[in-house]
Enzyme design. Structure first.
Site, PDB file in Angstrom:
ATOM      1  CG  HIS A 167      -1.796  -1.161   1.352  1.00 39.49           C
ATOM      2  ND1 HIS A 167      -2.755  -1.456   0.421  1.00 39.49           N
ATOM      3  CD2 HIS A 167      -1.856  -2.139   2.286  1.00 39.49           C
ATOM      4  CE1 HIS A 167      -3.388  -2.573   0.794  1.00 39.49           C
ATOM      5  NE2 HIS A 167      -2.845  -3.012   1.914  1.00 39.49           N
TER       6      HIS A 167
ATOM      7  CG  HIS B 293      -6.655  -5.633   1.053  1.00 36.74           C
ATOM      8  ND1 HIS B 293      -7.424  -4.852   1.876  1.00 36.74           N
ATOM      9  CD2 HIS B 293      -5.400  -5.597   1.531  1.00 36.74           C
ATOM     10  CE1 HIS B 293      -6.644  -4.364   2.837  1.00 36.74           C
ATOM     11  NE2 HIS B 293      -5.418  -4.793   2.652  1.00 36.74           N
TER      12      HIS B 293
END
Ligand SMILES: Nc1ncnc2c1ncn2[C@@H]1O[C@H](COP(=O)(O)OP(=O)(O)O)[C@@H](O)[C@H]1O
Ligand SMILES: Nc1ncnc2c1ncn2[C@@H]1O[C@H](COP(=O)(O)OP(=O)(O)O)[C@@H](O)[C@H]1O
Ligand SMILES: [Mg+2]
Ligand SMILES: [Mg+2]
Ligand SMILES: [Mg+2]
Ligand SMILES: [Mg+2]
Lengths: 331, 208, 331, 208
Positions: free
Chosen positions: A56, A218
């Site tokens: 991320h 995700h």
């Protein structure tokens, strides 16, 4: 898979090594190779810890630095750090005034943090937590405990980190971070899927010509798959969802963060922000500060997220405090 | 009545490892449908680290479970670290003093794993998690039977439990956010748990 | 094409509007909507102007700000700004001490800058230029005038901008920028092509499983197409090409910049940098400062570039000077 | 001898516009092979801005060329701004006083465009640029012939010139860096220049 990799099983460790070398002025390693620590930490303050899965960037280690997070525990790609890593991150962050652990609402993180907090307690370290749940699309308004934490975590860290830097007590730091996340809402639109290096192919699909509204960081499915829209239409959809969820009112001041999901050209984020700014302004809401860029990504996913935080005087002061991290440097 | 020697644990553990390794891609696909697709990858990584580290050592069934659980817990993290970590380590602790393991002993161990799990997660049967596999498998061991039949019953219960997750709505974990849309596919954790229990049973049966 | 767009013909103008709104503390608009100006410009100094095609964010406008570029002229995607825009950028940058125009070696930019310099001269504005040509793969060593400017332009701007901020004369600024680029070499590896929004499909191909060594920032073909390699092998290839071109020697100090081309996850840039750092260190060369991130991109291309600048005391001082821009903020 | 009235410029210019618009994708493809693929896009944008802005106005051939050139130069930029901007504006200046345009006048205009271009770029015939189209086209107009035959010759020369770029090695512009690898495909600028000259000739011939 056109990626820059060695053995995918080692990607997190290699990334961390490279990160520490590149940012030796901001962060440093600790005894636990999955825990990163800020180089300059003001003495005698409440510790601010975070942690989460990898993939991320800049989150999570990219928000470790002066006046933001003191430590971050690092997990596998899209997967919570271990309880042991969280525990070590608390040990590193603690200066005797307790630790605020500010993290995102995912079941893995919840379990590992909970266990780590218990273990820390046995050692005499007080850890209190704030769990980010800013993603409007991830559950209905009356089930906030089910909502995911996404890019709004940045505002939570900013507020908590600043409060700690300004000398707040543990309870004050926790209260500031909690207020920040309570006043923050986010939504994402996904345009392409992402591929976990060890898997080698995308694990979900977004059909060409469609978009996934409310996608998670995700690739968790969103609330609606609909035909691909123009930037202006996407902006409207995002503003409606975000502003519609919290009682943002005419005259409010807000901080706005538009983040790419990884592979969308930054130029397009400005096109999106251009319309978002008009729509928010059109509702009589004043943008006090805005961030546009790749602030919280999902590997090479295309798409963007919008995050809006309602400000009061305290949050304004906290958001405006200078910081130096890899992900965001503010003078 | 046939019993299995705790000290013969290695081949059982390695069979479990193989089961996960061979299903890495499949578990990823199942998790990809309503989760984030990493279940196969993370499980495989943890189980393979265990294999790598212990392949040249001898260990009992209980000790092997403990080490495997500890690797998942302290090196892999994710959801599986605490979940399988707790199950395996608590089962191991309950079984470390057994020299021989039969139906009752295995039940004691897995029951300890299940109740350890229930201390950290709220999921119950019907919530579309690995509890739907583990809980009926433990129940299948409750009835007195010869060990081999018990193991066969346990496998069947695990499979049935896994299959039932297909129609359930997820209440916990990543897929819980999907509500109704989480129906129609298996739960990833229930699927891996079934592989683990099945290979465990098969491994033990080789000694019976 | 999974992109965030309205009418592709308006993308540059909309992006600029959004950019100016988001970064009103750093940049401001000018009379020419294709010219952006720094908000805080030290008084009475040499002006530093740049400009180039769009689609390379943060370049070029992302490097306008205190102690770096004063103005940037903005072109269509992958296309030089007009001579008129360059001319206006010179007018805005000039404070009576002349203007250093620091840009990249592309035929469109060369023509437009040349014309703009002539027009400026007629108005009494002295403009001197430095043309970046750091891309090793774009022409042989004995034809430096043919080499493209790529991410090394960032070091050129950094040096020139800092020299001007420190009060250098026009000739000193030009000399510093020229020295910076002369001591700088870059190379890129492309993994996927990019799509111009108005075209709608990639205009070149990189076959899955292959990589293009020496690719240009607009997809210009490189020196070799070869099977996709591991991150470590790519690092070796890049270091060999870059370090092999200039007489970098044992004991040298360098600045290193690893930039993604747009869509490569930043995590992978750190994996790449991890090995680059080892290889450079292994040659006895000391890394004084390093940058890893998306600093000079090509829309949503995947891949990365490596840039290395050999430092002397002057360049070290210039590189270390704080700046505040959208693309890079250094305290 | 047939002449074309300068004041009838509008339909000629609009034909040129159409030629570029219809070939936007094709020019992009040609440029994509050894350039950056934007040639069609940029040309189309400039020519369409011209169309949009002048479609409701009347203008002479020379004035139309000037405005088109000016839009390319001052609003589009890239390589085509200075290149076609110079060609069109210089040609227009050379032709603004003609009432009627025949072979000699058109030659004067295009020659002025070419020599203007040569002041800003070094490319000569053989260097794989639009000079390979424009230069022989101008030469074709030198020989005294009736205007219509001259225009047909000019078209042919432009086409031949364009086709010859295929085997050449690029010496200027983006593709110059490819050296030998730039052979085997047409030059994008030579291709657009051929479209421009061809549609210009066709447009004029409608009045002859
Ligand atoms: N809170 C929970 N309670 C019970 N089981 C859970 C919970 N969260 C996740 N699980 C189980 O974990 C599985 C997903 O595992 P995995 O994909 O490895 O982790 P993650 O969801 O963090 O990516 C689910 O299929 C479910 O069986
Ligand atoms: N220096 C130059 N001299 C002559 N012609 C050039 C030069 N540079 C470019 N060209 C012409 O321009 C064409 C490319 O135009 P275009 O694609 O619009 O610009 P760019 O190369 O900037 O993307 C080439 O095919 C060539 O004919
Ligand atoms: Mg996960
Ligand atoms: Mg998962
Ligand atoms: Mg171009
Ligand atoms: Mg081009």
């Amino acid at each position: 898979m056109q990626r820059i990799l060695n053995d995918p099983d080692n990607i997190v460790d290699e990334m961390l090594e490279g990160f520490l070398k590149a940012h030796g002025d901001i962060v440093e390693k600790t005894g636990n190779k999955r825990v990163v620590k800020a180089k300059k930490i003001k003495a005698d303050k409440v510790g601010v810890a975070t942690g989460g899965g990898s993939g991320h960037k800049p989150a999570f280690i990219g928000y470790v630095g002066e006046n933001m997070c003191d430590t971050a525990a690092v997990g596998e790609i899209c997967s919570s750090p271990t309880a042991a890593a969280f525990l070590d991150s608390f040990r590193e962050a603690d200066q005797g005034k307790g630790v605020a652990c500010l993290y995102g609402n995912y079941s893995g993180d919840n379990m590992n943090v909970k266990m780590a907090v218990k273990m820390a307690k046995r050692e005499g370290i007080t850890v209190k937590t704030v769990v980010a749940n800013d993603d409007v699309a991830s559950a209905p308004k009356d089930q906030p405990e089910k909502r995911r934490g996404v890019a709004g975590e940045i505002f939570m860290w900013k507020a908590g980190g600043a409060k700690a830097a300004l000398g707040g007590t543990l309870d004050e730091v926790i209260a500031a971070a909690q207020k920040a996340i309570d006043q923050t809402r986010s939504v994402g639109i996904g345009l392409t899927p992402c591929t976990l290096p060890a898997v080698g192919h995308p694990n979900f699909e977004i059909k060409e010509g469609t978009m996934e509204v409310g996608i998670g960081h995700h690739g968790e499915p969103g609330i609606e798959v609909c035909p691909l829209e123009s930037a202006d239409q996407m902006a409207k959809r995002m503003v409606d969802i975000v502003i519609g969820d919290v009682p943002f009112e005419k005259g409010d001041e807000v901080a706005v963060l538009v983040s790419g999901l990884g592979a969308t050209p930054v130029m397009e984020l400005y096109v999106l922000y251009n319309e978002i700014e008009k729509l928010i302004g059109g509702r009589g809401i004043k943008i006090h500060r805005s961030y546009v860029g790749n602030y919280f990504t999902s590997l090479e996913m295309m798409g963007a997220t919008l995050t809006v935080m309602k400000l009061d005087d305290e949050l304004k002061e906290l958001v405006d405090l200078p910081i130096e991290t890899m992900g965001l440097t503010q003078i | 009545m046939a019993m299995f020697k705790n000290e013969n644990g290695k081949s059982v553990l390695l069979k479990m490892v193989k089961g996960i390794q061979e299903n890495k891609a499949y578990l990823g696909e199942v998790d990809g449908l309503i989760g984030d697709g990493d279940h196969g990858m993370n499980m495989n990584k943890g189980f393979s680290v265990f294999e790598e580290r212990f392949k040249d050592k001898e260990f009992s069934f209980a000790d092997g479970l403990y080490e495997l659980g500890n690797i998942l817990f302290s090196e892999i993290g994710g959801s599986m670290g605490p979940i399988y970590g707790t199950i395996f380590m608590d089962a191991a602790e309950a079984g470390e003093d057994f020299d021989e393991i039969g139906r009752a002993e295995l039940m004691t161990m897995l029951e300890a794993g299940l109740s350890g799990l229930q201390e950290i997660v709220e999921a119950k049967v019907g919530d579309k998690t690995l509890v739907d596999t583990l809980s009926p498998a433990v129940d299948a061991l409750r009835e007195e039977r010869d060990f081999k039949s018990s193991l066969l019953e346990m496998k069947k219960a695990a499979e049935d439990g896994r299959d039932k997750t297909k129609d359930m709505m997820a209440k916990f974990g990543r897929s819980a956010r999907l509500g109704e849309r989480s129906r129609g596919v298996l739960d990833a954790g229930a699927t891996s748990c079934c592989i683990i229990l099945t290979t465990m049973a098969d491994g033990i049966m080789e000694y019976l």
